[in-house]
Design an enzyme around this catalytic site. Structure first.
Site, PDB file in Angstrom:
ATOM      1  N   PRO A  63       0.842  -1.205   0.000  1.00  0.00           N
ATOM      2  CG  PRO A  63       0.053  -0.991   2.194  1.00  0.00           C
ATOM      3  CD  PRO A  63       0.762  -1.945   1.274  1.00  0.00           C
TER       4      PRO A  63
ATOM      5  CD  GLN B 150      -2.755   0.166   4.483  1.00  0.00           C
ATOM      6  OE1 GLN B 150      -2.327   1.201   4.019  1.00  0.00           O
ATOM      7  NE2 GLN B 150      -1.976  -0.746   5.062  1.00  0.00           N
TER       8      GLN B 150
ATOM      9  CB  CYS C 273       0.689   5.267   8.276  1.00  0.00           C
ATOM     10  SG  CYS C 273       1.060   6.888   7.555  1.00  0.00           S
TER      11      CYS C 273
ATOM     12  CG  ASN D  56       6.589  -3.392   3.329  1.00  0.00           C
ATOM     13  OD1 ASN D  56       6.078  -2.369   3.748  1.00  0.00           O
ATOM     14  ND2 ASN D  56       7.220  -3.428   2.185  1.00  0.00           N
ATOM     15  N   GLY D  57       9.719  -4.443   3.430  1.00  0.00           N
ATOM     16  CA  GLY D  57      10.963  -3.765   3.754  1.00  0.00           C
ATOM     17  C   GLY D  57      12.153  -4.351   3.035  1.00  0.00           C
ATOM     18  CG  ASP D  58      15.617  -2.926   2.962  1.00  0.00           C
ATOM     19  OD1 ASP D  58      15.190  -1.842   2.513  1.00  0.00           O
ATOM     20  OD2 ASP D  58      16.432  -2.998   3.897  1.00  0.00           O
TER      21      ASP D  58
ATOM     22  NE  ARG E 178      12.664   2.097   0.388  1.00  0.00           N
ATOM     23  CZ  ARG E 178      13.967   2.028   0.628  1.00  0.00           C
ATOM     24  NH1 ARG E 178      14.746   3.046   0.313  1.00  0.00           N
ATOM     25  NH2 ARG E 178      14.493   0.953   1.185  1.00  0.00           N
TER      26      ARG E 178
END
Length: 479
Positions: free
Chosen positions: A14, A87, A116, A221-223, A246
């Protein structure tokens, strides 16, 4: 819609502004398994006059518009509906349920944003603010599970961040699991951490353990940088799926198994998609600016950045475009598939499948169900552990008898069986199914397969099956 299977899924995360309809459709076209929409706050849907659901026949979409301005707050395309997670931002169980009811019939899941870190969200008690008020967080999820998930038969999930300590994080995950959610996404950063800081996966395996004990899917989530990188993370840490943010923002073709396309090609295809679904011009220009960062054609970028209208953007990219029936821009997404397997020593053969790379191949081809043919009464107990292992690959394993064979073959896309199984072969041929036949050697009673007129022993059967499935993958890519 039915409950989602999160296993072995690489998904679009999201993202506010980025995750609008054209980006979601493009992500699915390139290979994303599920897509999250941008966070929408409950009060945005409910304040004043609640949003209205409008069928937009011109672009074949469902619009949720806000009277009296009729501004489109959310747009859904039928091609994404069974893979789309809405979401929701909320700090109230009552408002969360009321808002979710407005969209529940048009999405596959509702995800509560608990991560968030933006001031407006935290200040209002939403997003990462819920991590500091866990009783409220749990009460919202309880309400969504019981008043939305169960009656509407859709999946309820949430997305959180790591807390300051491992112990606190594990306790929170356990509390969330006890609400009855189908899945949890963990952004492997704490609230104060910037997205440029490396994701912390140091105790991810322990989070996975908590979720496994509670029978709740766990995504991370992340990298995560690409589809193949996502599959590696799934395999290394034992999570069910991953979300890409990203990397997808910069180049959404990161979901391609074959590797990403050029930024120019992606920008061009994004513009066509935005035109096709009548996306808000300001949003289209914003997304294009993200795609055009870094190495990009300077003259095109300058023209696009100064564009005032869609006509200006079309001139910048030198494309002639007229609204179509969406067949070329929004091609039909792959539907989930099933296959039928019949083999002499079924448990042994299924164990061999688990040890091979074939399940990953099947998952890439959108196979989600395997029907295994057996008349043995005690085989169910033997397959309990195997069944769980298959689910980890996003594939549900079901035993069927001869009574259910015809209907299973009718719905299947692939049949793997021994040549002696004439009933299966005849049924598969009649239904024009793709078939991999495994003839039986009468001298050894071992399964063998024919390849270029040569028989091979059963230890090579999986190699031949793998080659056949590779052929299917190549054909799918050509199509």
């Amino acid at each position: 819609m039915g409950l989602l299977n999160y296993s072995n899924k690489v998904c679009l995360a999201p993202m506010v502004r980025i995750g609008e309809l054209p980006m979601r459709l493009l992500a699915l076209r390139y290979g994303a398994n599920l897509v999250w929409g941008p966070e929408i706050v409950d009060k945005a849907l409910l304040s004043g006059t609640p949003v209205e659901r409008v069928v937009n026949d011109r672009i074949n979409c469902i619009d949720f518009v806000k009277p009296p301005s009729n501004k489109v707050l959310f747009r859904v395309h039928p091609l994404e509906a069974n893979r789309l997670i809405f979401q929701l931002g909320s700090a109230s169980p009552e408002l969360a349920v009321e808002a979710a009811k407005l969209v529940a019939n048009d999405v596959a899941g509702i995800d509560l944003n608990c991560g968030c870190p933006k001031h407006f969200s935290v200040h209002a008690g939403m997003g990462a603010g819920l991590l500091k008020n866990q009783d409220r967080l749990v009460s919202i999820l309880d309400a969504l599970v019981n008043e939305i998930g169960k009656p509407y038969k859709i999946s309820i999930s949430c997305k959180i961040r790591l807390l300051e300590t491992k112990e606190d994080t594990l306790k929170l995950v356990e509390r969330i699991c006890d609400t009855g959610v189908r899945a949890i996404t963990v952004h492997c950063r704490t609230t104060p951490m910037r997205n440029t800081e490396p994701a912390d996966r140091s105790y991810l395996s322990e989070i996975v353990g908590v979720c496994r004990n509670k029978d709740v899917s766990i995504l991370v989530n992340g990298d995560v940088l690409s589809y193949n990188d996502g599959l590696d993370v799934i395999e290394k840490y034992g999570v069910d799926g991953v979300l890409i943010a990203r990397a997808a923002e910069r180049n959404v073709s990161c979901f391609r198994i074959e590797g990403p396309l050029s930024s120019f090609k992606v920008a061009e295809e994004f513009l066509k998609m935005a035109l096709e679904v009548d996306n808000n011009f300001g949003n289209t220009k914003y997304c294009l600016n993200q795609i055009m960062q870094g190495s990009f054609r300077k003259n095109v970028r300058q023209l696009a950045q100064t564009a005032k209208t869609y006509e200006d953007l079309k001139k910048a990219f030198e494309i002639e475009y007229k609204h179509s029936d969406a067949s070329s821009v929004c091609p039909t997404l792959e539907k989930e598939k099933s296959l039928v397997i019949s083999f002499v020593d079924l448990p042994s053969f299924l164990e061999s499948l688990l040890a091979s790379n074939i399940l990953k191949q099947l998952s890439r081809l959108h196979f989600t169900k395997i029907f295994a043919v057996s008349e043995e009464e005690d085989i169910c107990k033997q397959l309990d552990d195997i069944h769980e292992k298959f689910l980890c690959h996003g594939i549900a394993l079901s035993l069927i008898s001869a009574d259910n064979l015809a209907s299973a073959i009718a719905s299947a896309h692939l049949v793997i069986c021994m040549e002696k199984d004439e009933s299966i072969m005849n049924e598969a041929v009649c239904d024009q199914k793709i078939t991999i036949r495994l003839p039986i050697n009468s001298n050894t009673n071992e399964a063998v397969v024919e390849c270029e007129n040569k028989s091979m022993q059963s230890k090579h059967a999986l190699d031949i099956i793998q080659e056949r499935i590779k052929d299917l993958e190549e054909k799918a890519q050509v199509v």
